[in-house]
Design an enzyme around this catalytic site. Sequence first.
Site, PDB file in Angstrom:
ATOM      1  NE  ARG A 211      41.267  35.522  49.280  1.00  0.00           N
ATOM      2  CZ  ARG A 211      42.416  35.910  49.831  1.00  0.00           C
ATOM      3  NH1 ARG A 211      42.486  36.139  51.126  1.00  0.00           N
ATOM      4  NH2 ARG A 211      43.489  36.061  49.096  1.00  0.00           N
ATOM      5  CG  PHE A 227      44.318  36.337  37.181  1.00  0.00           C
ATOM      6  CD1 PHE A 227      45.417  36.114  36.348  1.00  0.00           C
ATOM      7  CD2 PHE A 227      43.275  37.151  36.709  1.00  0.00           C
ATOM      8  CE1 PHE A 227      45.476  36.708  35.082  1.00  0.00           C
ATOM      9  CE2 PHE A 227      43.331  37.734  35.451  1.00  0.00           C
ATOM     10  CZ  PHE A 227      44.430  37.524  34.630  1.00  0.00           C
ATOM     11  CG  ASP A 249      46.513  30.610  38.771  1.00  0.00           C
ATOM     12  OD1 ASP A 249      46.248  31.614  39.462  1.00  0.00           O
ATOM     13  OD2 ASP A 249      47.680  30.325  38.423  1.00  0.00           O
ATOM     14  CB  SER A 250      48.781  30.263  33.922  1.00  0.00           C
ATOM     15  OG  SER A 250      49.382  31.154  34.829  1.00  0.00           O
ATOM     16  CG  ASP A 297      43.367  39.211  42.962  1.00  0.00           C
ATOM     17  OD1 ASP A 297      43.908  40.329  42.837  1.00  0.00           O
ATOM     18  OD2 ASP A 297      43.620  38.446  43.914  1.00  0.00           O
ATOM     19  CB  CYS A 337      48.104  44.237  43.150  1.00  0.00           C
ATOM     20  SG  CYS A 337      48.748  42.952  42.074  1.00  0.00           S
TER      21      CYS A 337
HETATM   22  N1  SAH Z   1      43.257  35.762  43.693  1.00  0.00           N
HETATM   23  C1  SAH Z   1      44.376  35.106  44.330  1.00  0.00           C
HETATM   24  C2  SAH Z   1      45.701  35.793  44.062  1.00  0.00           C
HETATM   25  C3  SAH Z   1      46.051  35.967  42.610  1.00  0.00           C
HETATM   26  S1  SAH Z   1      47.751  36.082  42.310  1.00  0.00           S
HETATM   27  C4  SAH Z   1      44.104  34.969  45.823  1.00  0.00           C
HETATM   28  O1  SAH Z   1      43.174  35.604  46.307  1.00  0.00           O
HETATM   29  O2  SAH Z   1      44.847  34.261  46.501  1.00  0.00           O
HETATM   30  C5  SAH Z   1      47.844  36.003  40.595  1.00  0.00           C
HETATM   31  C6  SAH Z   1      47.722  34.603  40.005  1.00  0.00           C
HETATM   32  O3  SAH Z   1      47.644  34.766  38.597  1.00  0.00           O
HETATM   33  C7  SAH Z   1      48.884  33.660  40.242  1.00  0.00           C
HETATM   34  O4  SAH Z   1      48.406  32.491  40.843  1.00  0.00           O
HETATM   35  C8  SAH Z   1      49.435  33.328  38.832  1.00  0.00           C
HETATM   36  O5  SAH Z   1      49.769  31.967  38.689  1.00  0.00           O
HETATM   37  C9  SAH Z   1      48.273  33.661  37.964  1.00  0.00           C
HETATM   38  N2  SAH Z   1      48.546  34.097  36.594  1.00  0.00           N
HETATM   39  C10 SAH Z   1      49.440  35.010  36.163  1.00  0.00           C
HETATM   40  N3  SAH Z   1      49.284  35.262  34.849  1.00  0.00           N
HETATM   41  C11 SAH Z   1      48.252  34.475  34.445  1.00  0.00           C
HETATM   42  C12 SAH Z   1      47.595  34.279  33.188  1.00  0.00           C
HETATM   43  N4  SAH Z   1      47.949  34.980  32.105  1.00  0.00           N
HETATM   44  N5  SAH Z   1      46.568  33.416  33.142  1.00  0.00           N
HETATM   45  C13 SAH Z   1      46.194  32.711  34.235  1.00  0.00           C
HETATM   46  N6  SAH Z   1      46.767  32.870  35.437  1.00  0.00           N
HETATM   47  C14 SAH Z   1      47.788  33.731  35.531  1.00  0.00           C
END
Ligand code: SAH
Length: 394
Positions: A211, A227, A249-250, A297, A337
């Site tokens: 970040r 995400f 995000d979903s 991510d 990850c």
């Molecule tokens: N980048 C974030 C962490 C990501 S965690 C940070 O730095 O804090 C992964 C995220 O992906 C979660 O919030 C989850 O809700 C979302 N997610 C999972 N599958 C998804 C999809 N198909 N489309 C959109 N979001 C999704």
Amino acid sequence: MKKLILKPGREKSLLRKHPWVFTGAVERVDGNPDSGETIAVRSSQGGFLGWAAFSPLSQIVARIWDFSESARIDREFFRARLQRSMSMRSVLLGPSENGAVRLVHGESDGLPGVVVDRYTDTLVVQLGSAGAYRWRDVLVELLGELTSAHAIFERSDADVLALEGMQPSVGERHGTLAVDPIVFEENGLRFRVDLQHGHKTGFYLDQRDNRALVRSLAAGREVLDCFCYTGAFSAAALAGGASAVTAIDSSADSLAMAAAHMELNGLAGAQFVAADVFQMLRRLRDQGRSFDLIILDPPKFAPTAALAERAARGYKDINLYAFKLLRPGGVLLTFSCSGGVSRDLFQKIVAGAALDAGVDAQILRWLNAAPDHPVALAFPEGEYLKGLLCRAPT
Ligand code: SAH
């Protein structure tokens, strides 16, 4: 004496100080140990290999606490391990009263199945093995003593527990959790964390340095944060002077918290979109949109190597579209990850995506988890987060 005897020739990984014993390597277990009990692990010839926690229901049937025969696995052992782990953090990160830091990172800190994160004056403990469960009370007491934390909350509810045959265990274990969400600082930005319901222990602390990198790259750039969870990358981008951020995000709950985080930090210019990233990337492409800085991510697509192929398709897809949306001279930070996807494989997938998108990209940097998530050299499985900083040609 309770002990586990290996099949002939199966001691090699233990001699290299790898802490796991798989069921397939076991000749027999003597003495009928309980779940989590400490047992001696010996070679087929009787040679001592280590003191381990017994996990009768897991594929990883024993995890080594210590490789030396003279060690005693008792309260003092755990005190010393916790102290060692925490002193590394203070050397590395310096004192930070309002910060958040991973104090204990499982196997890589010599404490298999034990994760401890500190958010200001509150600790979150995440246990993931029978041995860790057995020592829960001792660990909590010691953490209370060693850190003077106001509260210790247990979040043992990760998916891996099912593989261990363990029940989730969640709740206050010491002190009283504040009613309001905890507010902590990361790189000078403030975030709230929901310790009870948030992902992992509430926040993705492993991305702290990445970040900071986004912040340093963001000035004047139009950013796409895929995400985004609670918006930590988006906040870093705006703090670094991004001209606009689109974040996807979903989860509506996560997006609500992301919007609150922008307000908490006085940051304007983010647009949050509740959507599936796979679909949204296509829609943005159809709309002719493009970005200067894109972050991918995603969640863990492949917890184990067996699921790597399906995961590879997922990574290929989102990276392909990210490259298509990247402006000339733009940068992509792309992460995996998934423990089941190696750094090599991930790089090949990203290379394939760039090729198919027709972008002659370069890698500027290989990205990792922050150093409070170390990887023991003897335990390469500890390297779960890997990423690439790629740049499209101008
Ligand atoms: N980048 C974030 C962490 C990501 S965690 C940070 O730095 O804090 C992964 C995220 O992906 C979660 O919030 C989850 O809700 C979302 N997610 C999972 N599958 C998804 C999809 N198909 N489309 C959109 N979001 C999704």
